[in-house]
Enzyme design. Structure first.
Site, PDB file in Angstrom:
ATOM      1  N   TYR A  56       0.844  -1.189   0.000  1.00 59.67           N
ATOM      2  CA  TYR A  56       0.000   0.000   0.000  1.00 59.67           C
ATOM      3  C   TYR A  56       0.887   1.250   0.000  1.00 59.67           C
ATOM      4  O   TYR A  56       1.212   1.825   1.040  1.00 59.67           O
ATOM      5  CB  TYR A  56      -0.938   0.011   1.207  1.00 59.67           C
ATOM      6  CG  TYR A  56      -1.754  -1.251   1.391  1.00 59.67           C
ATOM      7  CD1 TYR A  56      -1.981  -2.126   0.325  1.00 59.67           C
ATOM      8  CD2 TYR A  56      -2.286  -1.594   2.634  1.00 59.67           C
ATOM      9  CE1 TYR A  56      -2.717  -3.283   0.488  1.00 59.67           C
ATOM     10  CE2 TYR A  56      -3.038  -2.752   2.806  1.00 59.67           C
ATOM     11  CZ  TYR A  56      -3.236  -3.596   1.732  1.00 59.67           C
ATOM     12  OH  TYR A  56      -3.960  -4.755   1.902  1.00 59.67           O
ATOM     13  N   PRO A 203     -14.511  -7.579   2.745  1.00 55.94           N
ATOM     14  CA  PRO A 203     -15.583  -8.226   3.520  1.00 55.94           C
ATOM     15  C   PRO A 203     -16.996  -7.821   3.136  1.00 55.94           C
ATOM     16  O   PRO A 203     -17.940  -8.510   3.518  1.00 55.94           O
ATOM     17  CB  PRO A 203     -15.262  -7.811   4.960  1.00 55.94           C
ATOM     18  CG  PRO A 203     -14.536  -6.517   4.817  1.00 55.94           C
ATOM     19  CD  PRO A 203     -13.720  -6.654   3.568  1.00 55.94           C
TER      20      PRO A 203
END
Length: 279
Positions: A56, A203
């Site tokens: 990231y 999720p």
């Protein structure tokens, strides 16, 4: 009643609903200030597990979290991932689990996060060009040196998890999993049997939950949002489930964490259980 906490590796207690920092902008300016505010608000709201990775921003996300949260409050766990590097022929990102690369990335993460030990360090992906035992052996050695507390894996099969457990103690598995995408159901089952934390990335199906009519209907009945319904289903799905929904907005963060208080009916859970999009 669904437990609100889980002990990763049997001893590292975290709140089961964590925060994924991947989406936080790191460039200088108003966007970065907003990212700092989101990270701080997550901790204010009781989040104790924050997920990041070297991938990231080449460590920029780790630096952002340290700027926002250091000195860290007691009980806060920042887990990061290594094993992807700009080592392609043209400097592009590629899987890279060579021991020297993993060791360097862990050392850099320690400096960026301003810690002496990373309590949970995950291998971002298995590098098929480097012997698996060498990748895990490097992390095992660094654990023995006190630089890593626990070792986790990401995007692995049951066979790969079994192989890894023959080499190191595996504390967590981070695979893609949500109410609509359940190709890793066998891995979740294996984690349940072994008491390993299952940390689903994506999720809430990247926003697709709201487009699914059954989820929207349950949300309407429950007076909740589709995202909250998707997260509530995950928390009830397995006691080893530790979701890490990510966002760059405080209002979405608060919405996500409120899912912990949402209790659906058995019929509503059954409706969600029947959803599955084969891949």
């Amino acid at each position: 009643m669904t437990s609100k906490a889980f002990r990763i590796g049997g001893d590292l207690e975290v709140r089961r609903l964590g925060f994924g920092a991947m989406h936080l902008p790191t460039e200088a300016g108003p966007a970065r200030e907003s990212s700092l505010a989101v990270a701080r608000r997550a901790v204010e709201l009781g989040v104790t597990l924050i997920d990041t990775a070297y991938l990231y921003g080449g460590g920029a996300n780790e630096e952002l979290l340290a700027e926002a949260l250091y000195p860290y409050p007691d009980g806060l766990v920042i887990t990061t991932k290594v094993g992807v590097a700009r080592s392609g022929a043209q400097g592009e990102w590629r899987l890279d689990g060579r021991p020297a690369v993993l060791r360097t990335q862990v050392e850099q993460a320690l400096r960026r996060l301003r810690v002496e030990r990373i309590e949970l360090l995950q291998l971002h992906r298995i590098d098929p060009e480097t012997p698996f035992a060498d990748q895990l052996g490097t992390l095992r050695d660094m654990r023995a040196e006190g630089k890593i507390g626990r070792i986790g894996l990401s995007e692995v099969t049951v066979a790969e998890l079994d192989q890894a457990r023959g080499i190191v103690d595996v504390a967590s598995v981070q695979n893609r999993y949500n109410v609509l995408e359940r190709e890793h159901e066998p891995v979740l089952t294996a984690c349940e049997h072994a008491g390993i934390a299952f940390v689903p990335w994506r999720p809430v199906a990247a926003g697709a939950s709201g487009a699914e009519s059954a989820i929207a209907a349950v949300a309407s009945e429950a007076g909740a949002t589709p995202t909250q319904v998707a997260l509530s289903w995950l928390l009830s799905r397995s006691p080893v489930m530790v979701p890490i929904p990510g966002t760059a907005r405080v209002d979405h963060l608060e919405e996500n964490l409120a899912a912990e208080k949402l209790h659906l009916t058995p019929a509503q859970y059954a409706t969600l259980d029947r959803l599955h999009q084969p891949t």
